[in-house]
Design an enzyme around this catalytic site. Sequence first.
Site, PDB file in Angstrom:
ATOM      1  N   ARG A  44      -7.393  -0.456   1.303  1.00  0.00           N
ATOM      2  CA  ARG A  44      -7.937  -1.714   0.763  1.00  0.00           C
ATOM      3  C   ARG A  44      -8.381  -1.536  -0.689  1.00  0.00           C
ATOM      4  NH1 ARG A  44     -12.219  -1.890   5.571  1.00  0.00           N
ATOM      5  NH2 ARG A  44     -10.503  -0.733   6.503  1.00  0.00           N
ATOM      6  N   ASP A  53     -11.918   7.158   3.904  1.00  0.00           N
ATOM      7  CA  ASP A  53     -10.698   6.956   4.689  1.00  0.00           C
ATOM      8  C   ASP A  53     -10.301   5.469   4.757  1.00  0.00           C
ATOM      9  OD1 ASP A  53      -8.531   7.643   6.203  1.00  0.00           O
ATOM     10  OD2 ASP A  53      -9.652   7.937   8.080  1.00  0.00           O
ATOM     11  N   ASP A  87       1.895   6.625   5.363  1.00  0.00           N
ATOM     12  CA  ASP A  87       0.883   5.657   4.941  1.00  0.00           C
ATOM     13  C   ASP A  87       1.295   4.937   3.642  1.00  0.00           C
ATOM     14  OD1 ASP A  87      -1.452   4.398   5.688  1.00  0.00           O
ATOM     15  OD2 ASP A  87      -2.748   5.750   4.557  1.00  0.00           O
ATOM     16  N   LYS A 136      -9.798  13.119   8.119  1.00  0.00           N
ATOM     17  CA  LYS A 136      -9.285  12.778   9.443  1.00  0.00           C
ATOM     18  C   LYS A 136      -9.204  14.030  10.309  1.00  0.00           C
ATOM     19  CE  LYS A 136      -6.243   8.930   8.093  1.00  0.00           C
ATOM     20  NZ  LYS A 136      -6.873   7.882   8.919  1.00  0.00           N
ATOM     21  N   LYS A 157       0.858  -1.191   0.000  1.00  0.00           N
ATOM     22  CA  LYS A 157       0.000   0.000   0.000  1.00  0.00           C
ATOM     23  C   LYS A 157       0.886   1.230   0.000  1.00  0.00           C
ATOM     24  CE  LYS A 157      -2.969   2.722   3.136  1.00  0.00           C
ATOM     25  NZ  LYS A 157      -3.813   2.755   4.355  1.00  0.00           N
TER      26      LYS A 157
HETATM   27  N1  BES Z   1      -3.912   4.736   7.048  1.00  0.00           N
HETATM   28  C1  BES Z   1      -5.018   4.491   7.900  1.00  0.00           C
HETATM   29  C2  BES Z   1      -4.672   3.519   9.035  1.00  0.00           C
HETATM   30  C3  BES Z   1      -3.674   4.002  10.042  1.00  0.00           C
HETATM   31  C4  BES Z   1      -4.092   4.626  11.205  1.00  0.00           C
HETATM   32  C5  BES Z   1      -2.330   3.780   9.856  1.00  0.00           C
HETATM   33  C6  BES Z   1      -3.164   5.037  12.134  1.00  0.00           C
HETATM   34  C7  BES Z   1      -1.419   4.196  10.782  1.00  0.00           C
HETATM   35  C8  BES Z   1      -1.833   4.820  11.932  1.00  0.00           C
HETATM   36  C9  BES Z   1      -6.158   3.889   7.079  1.00  0.00           C
HETATM   37  O1  BES Z   1      -6.235   4.314   5.769  1.00  0.00           O
HETATM   38  C10 BES Z   1      -7.410   4.305   7.749  1.00  0.00           C
HETATM   39  O2  BES Z   1      -7.690   5.470   7.753  1.00  0.00           O
HETATM   40  N2  BES Z   1      -8.153   3.342   8.290  1.00  0.00           N
HETATM   41  C11 BES Z   1      -9.350   3.615   8.973  1.00  0.00           C
HETATM   42  C12 BES Z   1     -10.364   2.595   8.542  1.00  0.00           C
HETATM   43  C13 BES Z   1     -11.761   2.909   8.970  1.00  0.00           C
HETATM   44  C14 BES Z   1     -12.281   4.135   8.227  1.00  0.00           C
HETATM   45  C15 BES Z   1     -12.647   1.720   8.679  1.00  0.00           C
HETATM   46  C16 BES Z   1      -9.072   3.500  10.462  1.00  0.00           C
HETATM   47  O3  BES Z   1      -8.291   2.645  10.868  1.00  0.00           O
HETATM   48  O4  BES Z   1      -9.618   4.312  11.211  1.00  0.00           O
HETATM   49 ZN    ZN Z   2      -4.506   4.934   4.890  1.00  0.00          ZN
HETATM   50 MN    MN Z   3      -7.328   6.106   5.557  1.00  0.00          MN
END
Ligand code: BES
Ligand code: ZN
Ligand code: MN
Length: 504
Positions: free
Chosen positions: A356, A352, A293, A282, A270
């Site tokens: 995936r 966000d 990321d 965010k 990714k």
């Molecule tokens: N890149 C983030 C995940 C992340 C969070 C990586 C903190 C490193 C530190 C990912 O793209 C994301 O935003 N995931 C969301 C998913 C949710 C919207 C289902 C998350 O984990 O809040």
């Molecule tokens: Zn992300």
């Molecule tokens: Mn995200």
Amino acid sequence: MLIKIQFAELAKAAAPEAGVLILPVGADKKLSPAAETLDKQSGGLIKKALGGGKFSGKRGQYLSLGLPAGTKADRVLLAGFGDAKSLDAQAWEKIGGGCVPHVNSAGAKSAGFVLEAVKGMTLALPEAAARIAHGAHLRSYHFDKYFTKKTADEKPTLQSFTVALAGAKALAQKSYDKLEKLAQGVIFTRDLVSEPANIINPETLAEKCKTLTSLGVDVEILGEAEMYALGFGALLGVGQGSSAESQLVVMRYNGLGKASKTAPIAFVGKGVTFDTGGISIKPANGMEEMKWDMGGAGVVIGLMKALAGRKAKVNVVGVVGLVENMPGGNAQRPGDVVTSYSGQTIEVLNTDAEGRLVLADALWYTQKLYKPKFIIDLATLTGAIIVALGTSRAGLFSNNDKLAEQLFKTGAKVGEEVWRLPMGEVYDKQINSDIADMQNIGKEREAGSITAAQFLQRFVNNVPWAHLDIAGVAWSKKDDAITPKGGTGYGVRLLNQLVADYYE
Ligand code: BES
Ligand code: ZN
Ligand code: MN
């Protein structure tokens, strides 16, 4: 700047000339011949220091002592190694790495580690020497290119690190040469992850991939037009709010010969060069962290560098999906339905949950085009994995017990550990959508890392596959024995060793 590593012959316990002389001491506090010699030269300094005080020779303990006039070195650093029987490669790396901050705080430019055989030691001396050097090398990494005002005394002083051993200098150097290539991969990953997002975007990161061509890696870059023609609706949807062009980079290294037809192993990463969350934006607090990321892609790129650098006897393909997730006027909206390269449709309920979507197309493309023996993907995919496992282990998800077992064993061996989480029907149901084949978030907030993995599994088509959620381990807020704080490069050493132990 990284330190220079050397190996020296240790003749009759004559220590190398260095600012700081490093002497390993076990839990029995028995002095090595070199330590005995120095003790005599310094009027009993070492025995006195070992007599009282906190230093007990335990692993991870260090004691730095000033040396009197008349001795060659300025200081001696006693490095505890505990019980000789428990000294494996990983332990020696940590012992070597742990020396670095002590030498720096003493202000010395050079350090000489005197390695003599200890009773009960299992690892051969040259291999131990190479591991000590490798640990010190990895720990000496600093991402300091953006400092313009630091004075010499604010910078780390250590420049050269010598490991002295008797009669086997050449063997140590030979072992080290492979580890040096591995370290170059780890360091490349750390550099890429540490760069801010105004420097590393999908296009500039693709350029960085191209530098691997000098190592014999074949690098192919697909831009938006090519991906649009192929039907990469999931990946392109994420990048459409950004002014930087999304990219898919395929890096191929055929270690079994250019024309070899042997099916490759595949790594997919990714590469979200910045994740604002998109329209599902965010919170401001901590958003700067989302520059890393692209950590999964960073590992795949660093791993390709390590494997090609050490000329691994394996055919390997590395695929990275590079996008920037921005809330622009053209950004995708919550509720949009996109058609992925696999043909499956996805309702994007949260912009966000973008990683995936990027991986969906990258995974499908990889399995379809390269028919790999297995696919391992890496992604900073979910915050939930940090809640579940913290910052010392990556989450492991797999459709294949053998591959999962290999990853678990290798993780323990190199100190980049994983922990497997369950998958299955109950979790898979969570991502069924009311209007499309699937939705990009679960119906409930629960088991967020697992529902994310279930989503990915819908794009691997029964190929042996493992997914490593590295959100908790790609970046560290504190120094560790061989990893300074910042981008860790976690995953490069794990997957390099997996390849070496099972696939070469
Ligand atoms: N890149 C983030 C995940 C992340 C969070 C990586 C903190 C490193 C530190 C990912 O793209 C994301 O935003 N995931 C969301 C998913 C949710 C919207 C289902 C998350 O984990 O809040
Ligand atoms: Zn992300
Ligand atoms: Mn995200």
